[in-house]
Each structure stands twice: as structure tokens, then as C-alpha cells.
Design an enzyme around this catalytic site. Structure first.
Site, PDB file in Angstrom:
ATOM      1  N   GLU A  18       1.106  -1.461  -0.045  1.00 14.89           N
ATOM      2  CA  GLU A  18      -0.006   0.172   0.303  1.00 14.89           C
ATOM      3  C   GLU A  18       0.663   1.167  -0.150  1.00 14.89           C
ATOM      4  O   GLU A  18       0.757   2.265  -0.851  1.00 14.89           O
ATOM      5  CB  GLU A  18      -0.681  -0.049   1.521  1.00 14.89           C
ATOM      6  CG  GLU A  18      -1.761  -0.988   1.129  1.00 14.89           C
ATOM      7  CD  GLU A  18      -2.806  -1.221   0.304  1.00 14.89           C
ATOM      8  OE1 GLU A  18      -2.475  -0.435  -0.710  1.00 14.89           O
ATOM      9  OE2 GLU A  18      -3.200  -2.246  -0.370  1.00 14.89           O
ATOM     10  N   ASP A  66       3.813  -4.380  -5.571  1.00 12.47           N
ATOM     11  CA  ASP A  66       4.224  -6.273  -4.745  1.00 12.47           C
ATOM     12  C   ASP A  66       5.410  -5.898  -4.978  1.00 12.47           C
ATOM     13  O   ASP A  66       5.910  -6.560  -3.634  1.00 12.47           O
ATOM     14  CB  ASP A  66       3.101  -7.359  -6.022  1.00 12.47           C
ATOM     15  CG  ASP A  66       1.933  -7.222  -5.317  1.00 12.47           C
ATOM     16  OD1 ASP A  66       1.554  -6.451  -5.207  1.00 12.47           O
ATOM     17  OD2 ASP A  66       1.790  -7.673  -6.323  1.00 12.47           O
TER      18      ASP A  66
HETATM   19 ZN   LIG Z   1      -2.411  -2.979  -4.647  1.00 13.54          ZN
END
Ligand SMILES: [Zn+2]
Length: 669
Positions: free
Chosen positions: A508, A572
Site C-alpha cells: 500500500e 507488490d
Molecule cells: Zn494495491
């Protein structure tokens, strides 16, 4: 994390030993190694479209919330929270009552649509008094929460993030993406045909004798809208969806024939003049469509919109018919039991009442402070990264640091619980849904013109997910995501860092610096704070990630869209890399077990991240995701990330040049 036993078993660390396939080679295919034991035997339950780590937590949450709601529904009163959630749930579970009501709940909207006159026939002449324009019907529907043609939401002004203005956006399609109307990739033509047959059957359920023709009208208008709408990749650039035009711009230039003042008054914001539209051309074209389409076609499209958006709140035949499309798009085989659908409904409509008991039971003690510590550790690693990045010039570096320092985080649940001040009855489900929809619409629109509330959550506490909001420069981690197997107070720290630190917090946080988030500054303003040379390096690194993921297949013959998934893939990759650095810094001087049943703590770190994505997905959902979802499928969220991790090869002793340690790597952060 502080009081660790001197030795731990593998299962105590938080890793699920049976999910590992020891027969697979971690250097060849890390997803197969970390998750093969799970995927080999796992069966996707017939009422779900995927099954894995996330769904296990979701299932557990649903069962917990079911018990809360059943107890609340059975309680004799006295507790105002229990009365509300219990009443809402009881009315939702009352299938006989819902069946008896038939289509009465949507009748007022169908009646408003039936009065639409034929614009072609009357032209500029005055129509009979009993008839009305399509625009008037659209206003009635939008005030009730339906979204034909477009939708309206509060939006932080991209140019001045302290202001909340009104944002109009394209809407009104029943398929997941505009591509489904226009392209012929994979199974799209089949899905399109299934959708047309589904619309026809829905009109049939309404008792129409001309269902086929009506379905053709509705589908034709949706196709015309699809052609006018912006595609998702284009929309990733925030400049493309922000056009502040004010009310005057709409009424005088863009779409003068639409009664905007009536619209704003009826939906409850008569005085709003500060408005941004996603694309001025779209509203001009929609206004033209409302004049040139036949009355019948407009009636059919609007009727279809009401049926589509209400079917799941009506009787069994409607719910079953609506489910046929879900089946088509997600591969789910059976309709989930009523109780699950009602739990989801209460979570969606009264989430911060229902969430209170969840937080008490599942996020008590020091869960919050531990998650906050982990968040600080990962933010610290990003700070070090920014300080040392060779490709960033000093001015951009300073701005990036400011952005990171100003990034806020919400952890677990809201500080103050939202109120739901509308009446709930145990005997009229449709009335409850209507009241909840209006309440939420008014709550949202009520934000316009007021100062920004940074503490308003966009997800409910039991949600197994998290988000970053670029205009708030804020991450939010609901309690539902901070559960085993992702997070545990007694887990090995490498596991908490790998799964929650990398997969959630780092992910995030990185969104603040991905292809989309990087265009907003520390205060959430859309402003270019990048120097030209640094921006070029950023663009090159992004392109590397785009090209990498464009090679991967979701299902045979359907590749991932590297541009659509770029932001999530950057997040990621950055998350896992940064949380690994955070873990190495954190463990300095601490006595953490460095070996557990033959696994080093570095190995546990990568295993934990990979196992958070152990998941089996139906081919139907994999394909739908590839066409319309910005997230890559689970196996690529593991292997696509692992091949770029500088620490992975050493951790698993993978020789250079093996598939998981290829040498050439991509990565932005
Ligand atoms: Zn995301």
C-alpha cells in the site's frame, strides 16, 4: 514480537507446513514450492470462485459475523446496535416476505420510466403533461442510488486537496469493462451473447411480451456508451479523469439540454457549483443521445438498469437469474447460501455497527500497536531507500521524503464509529435497502464543500483487504487483513514482515509512488514534483515491469495487461523488497530464531509472502481478471515478484540464471 521462544516449530512461525510442496524446486517455480501442497488438494467450494489464504479468513469472518447477527436478530431489544443490525439481517433473511413483495419495491422507478415520451416524435414541441423526459427519469433513479449513464461522488479536488468538490464519472454498463462490448479476445464473444440472453430473460421475468426487442435496445445503448467511455489504462493517468468545469460549464457549454440544476436539487445538493467531470465529451454525447434515441430505447435501457441493480434484492427468480451472469464471469457454480449474502449485505450497509463486535473479538489487546510498529518499520525502510536511490536527483528526493513523512496510516478500525440514523424494520427488506442507500448517498454527497475528513474509512473493519488513497496520501489496514495466516502476535517476525509487512503495508505504501500515485504530491495535489531526468528513469523502470508482466498468461491464450496491472505489480515488488530491508534492520541486536526446522529466517520471510497468495482460482475468474482487474493473478503475484527480489537467490541458494534468479531484474522501488 518481543517475547519469542528460543526455538519454534515451523507451524508456530505462522507458515503452514502442509502448504509447502517439498517435491517442487523453489528455484524453478516458487509458487509451486510455497503453495503446491495447498493447490494440489484444494477444491474451490461450489459457491466461491477462488479458494486460498484470503478466502479462509473471509470464510472465518463470515461465520463469526453470522453468529453475531443471529444473536442480534434473536435479542429482545435494549441494545441499539444489536437492534439495528439484527433487524436488518432478519429482514434480509425473510425470503417469504421478499417473495410476497414481488416487484413492488421497484415499481415507483418503473413507473417513472414508463412516462418517458418519445424525443424523436415531439422534437422541440411540448409533450403531453402526463409524459416526461428521459432526463427527469434519470434524476429520479439517481436520487434512489441507480447509476444509468453516469454517477456522482464527492472528490477531493485534484488541484487543491483541501477542498471536496462534486465528481461526475462515466457509469451505466452491466459488463465488467467496456472491452466486453467491443473486443473479441478469449471468451468475450461468448460472454457478450450470454449477457444479451440474460437481459432478455430479465425482461421476461417482468412479464414483457417484447423481451427480445427490449433486450436489444438496452444492449445497443450500453454498447454505444462503451464506445464513448474511457478505458481503464487511459484512466490510470489522473490528468485524464480530472476536468473541473463548474456547474456553469455543464449548463452553458458541455450539456445544456440536461437539467443539471434539477438534478443537483433532487439528489440533495442544490447549492453545489464546484464540479469536475471525467471527460467533458462524454456528457455532451450522452445529452445528445437523450434527444436522438427513441423513447422506447431509452425506457428499455433505464428499465434494464433498474432490474440489473435491484435483482439481488428481489425474489428468488430474480436472484437466480442475476446469478447466471455471475456464473458466467466468475465460474462460481452455486449461489452462496442466503445467510452469506445477508452477512455481506449488513457489512456493506451497516459495516461500522457490525464491525464493532468483530474488532472486540478479533483485534483486541496489542494487535493494533503491533501492526503500527510493523508499519513504522516498513515506512522507515522506504525512507532509507529514497535516501540512497542512485537514480533520484536531490530535489525530487526531498519531495519524496516529504511525501513519505506525511503519509498517514489508519490501522484496524475507526477511532469514532459511523452512525446510521435511519429507520430499520424487521418486516420490509426493500424499505431498509432503500433507506440505507439514500443514507449513504446523502452521507457521501454531504462531504462536498466541507473540509476533508482523513479518518473516514473506505473499507469496513472485517474486510480482508487494504488500500492507499492518493488524494489523502493515506494507507488503511482493516482488522480483517491483520489476521492469521497473514499476521499473528506470536508468529515469527520474519513471517509478519513477509506477509503483512511486504504484502500489505509495503504494498500500500508503494502505491504512493507507483505510476498513478507518484503524480500526487505529499498533500494529495495532482502536481508534477519530479525532475525531468528522474521522471525518465522512473518511466524506464515502470516500462520494464509492464513488459515483464505482459509476458504472463492468465489462462492459455490470454495474457495479462502489463499496463493495466502496472501499479499493482510495482506495489507488490516494492513492498516485498522494502519489507525485507525493514526486517533485516529490525532484527539487528534481537534474539530471533534464525533457523526453524531447516529454514532460515530469510527463507521464512519469502515463504510467508508467497503463502499469503496460496490460492486456486477458477479459469473463468482468471480470464475476467485479465480483462478488467488491475491485480495480477495469485501465481504471478508470487513468481513475478520473486524473480525481481535481490535477496531471494541467496536465501534459497538459487544459482544465477535459474528461473527464479534470472539475473535481469525489473523494479521501481
Ligand atoms: Zn494495491
Amino acid at each position: 514480537m518481543e517475547k519469542l521462544p528460543p526455538t519454534m516449530s515451523l507451524s508456530q512461525t505462522g507458515i503452514v507446513p502442509t502448504w509447502i510442496d517439498k517435491g517442487a524446486d523453489p528455484c524453478q517455480d516458487f509458487f509451486a514450492y510455497a503453495c503446491g501442497g495447498f493447490t494440489k488438494d484444494a477444491q474451490i467450494p461450489p459457491d466461491r470462485s477462488s479458494w486460498g489464504a484470503i478466502q479462509l479468513v473471509v470464510k472465518d469472518n463470515e461465520e463469526f459475523l453470522k453468529k453475531v447477527l443471529e444473536d442480534a436478530a434473536a435479542s429482545k431489544g435494549g441494545d441499539p446496535v444489536a437492534e439495528k443490525i439484527g433487524g436488518y439481517y432478519a429482514a434480509c433473511m425473510d425470503e417469504d416476505g421478499i417473495e410476497k413483495a414481488g416487484t413492488t419495491p421497484i415499481q415507483p422507478y418503473l413507473d417513472a420510466i414508463a412516462k418517458i415520451y418519445d424525443p424523436v416524435k415531439y422534437g422541440s414541441a411540448k409533450p403531453p403533461a402526463v409524459e416526461t423526459s428521459a432526463a427527469n427519469a434519470i434524476i429520479t433513479l439517481q436520487a434512489a442510488g441507480y447509476t444509468p449513464f453516469f454517477s456522482i461522488e464527492p472528490q477531493q479536488d485534484f488541484a487543491d486537496a483541501t477542498q471536496v468538490i462534486a465528481g461526475l464519472d462515466q457509469a451505466g454498463l452491466g459488463l465488467p469493462d467496456k472491452k466486453y462490448y467491443l473486443d473479441s479476445k478469449g471468451t468475450m464473444p461468448k460472454t457478450r451473447a450470454a449477457y444479451q440472453a440474460h437481459i432478455e430473460r430479465m425482461f421476461g421475468l417482468l412479464g414483457s411480451k417484447t423481451a427480445k426487442a427490449q433486450a436489444q435496445n438496452a444492449f445497443r445503448i450500453e454498447t454505444a456508451l462503451a464506445k464513448l467511455q474511457q478505458d481503464q489504462v487511459f484512466r490510470r493517468d489522473p490528468h485524464n479523469i480530472y476536468h473541473r468545469v463548474e456547474l456553469d460549464g455543464l449548463t452553458k457549454k458541455i450539456a445544456p439540454s440536461f437539467p443539471w440544476a434539477d438534478y443537483l436539487k433532487t439528489i440533495g445538493i442544490p447549492n453545489v457549483t464546484a464540479i469536475s467531470v471525467n471527460d467533458p465529451k462524454y456528457y455532451t454525447a450522452v445529452a445528445a443521445m437523450l434527444k436522438k434515441e427513441s423513447g422506447a430505447a431509452l425506457r428499455d435501457y433505464l428499465t434494464w438498469t433498474v432490474l440489473r441493480q435491484s435483482a439481488n434484492d428481489l425474489g428468488k427468480a430474480w436472484v437466480d437469474e442475476s446469478f447466471t451472469m455471475q456464473k458466467e464471469l466468475s465460474g462460481v457454480k452455486e449461489l452462496p447460501p442466503r445467510w452469506r449474502r445477508c452477512v455481506q449485505r449488513v457489512d456493506a450497509d451497516l459495516g461500522e455497527l457490525l464491525g464493532q463486535s468483530y474488532v472486540k473479538a478479533r483485534f483486541a489487546g496489542d494487535s493494533k500497536s503491533r501492526a503500527v510498529d510493523l508499519t513504522k518499520a516498513v515506512l522507515g525502510a522506504m525512507r532509507v531507500e529514497i535516501e540512497h536511490l542512485p537514480w533520484m536527483d536531490d530535489a525530487t528526493r526531498a519531495a519524496a521524503k516529504t511525501k513519505l513523512d506525511k503519509m498517514a496510516y489508519l490501522v484496524g478500525y475507526p477511532e469514532t464509529w459511523r452512525k446510521y440514523e435511519f429507520e430499520i424494520t424487521r418486516t420490509d427488506y426493500a424499505k431498509n435497502v432503500r433507506a440505507a442507500t439514500r443514507w449513504e448517498l446523502q452521507r457521501q454527497l454531504g462531504k462536498i464543500g466541507k473540509p476533508v475528513d482523513r479518518f473516514d474509512w473506505q473499507m469496513t473493519p472485517p474486510t480482508v483487504n487494504a488500500y492507499y488513497d492518493p488524494t489523502l496520501n493515506e494507507i488503511a489496514l482493516p482488522a480483517g487483513q491483520l489476521q492469521a495466516p497473514f499476521f499473528g502476535a506470536t508468529f515469527h517476525p520474519a513471517v509478519n514482515f513477509g506477509s503483512t509487512g511486504g504484502g500489505t503495508i509495503g504494498h500500500e505504501m508503494t502505491h504512493g509512488f507507483d505510476d498513478e500515485g507518484s503524480q500526487f504530491d505529499a498533500s494529495g495535489n495532482l502536481r508534477d514534483w519530479w525532475s525531468a531526468s528522474t521522471k525518465k528513469q522512473f518511466a524506464d523502470a515502470t516500462k520494464c515491469v509492464v513488459d515483464q508482466y505482459s509476458q504472463y498468461e492468465a489462462v492459455p491464450g490470454v495474457k495479462l495487461d502489463g499496463k493495466l496491472t502496472a501499479g499493482e505489480n510495482i506495489a507488490d515488488n516494492g513492498g516485498v523488497k522494502l519489507a525485507y530491508e525493514a526486517y533485516k534492520t529490525w532484527r539487528e541486536g534481537k534474539s530471533v530464531p534464525r533457523q526453524v526446522e531447516g529454514y532460515s529466517d530469510d527463507q521464512l520471510y519469502y515463504l510467508a509472502y508467497a503463502q499469503s497468495w496460496c490460492e486456486k482460482v477458477t479459469p473463468e475468474l482468471l480470464e475476467t481478471m485479465a480483462h478488467s482487474n488491475p491485480h495480477s493473478p495469485p501465481m504471478w503475484r508470487v513468481n513475478g515478484v520473486i524473480v525481481n527480489q535481490p535477496g531471494f537467490g541467496a536465501a534459497f541458494s538459487c544459482k544465477a540464471g535459474t528461473p527464479m534468479n534470472p539475473g535481469k531484474t525489473c523494479g521501481v522501488w
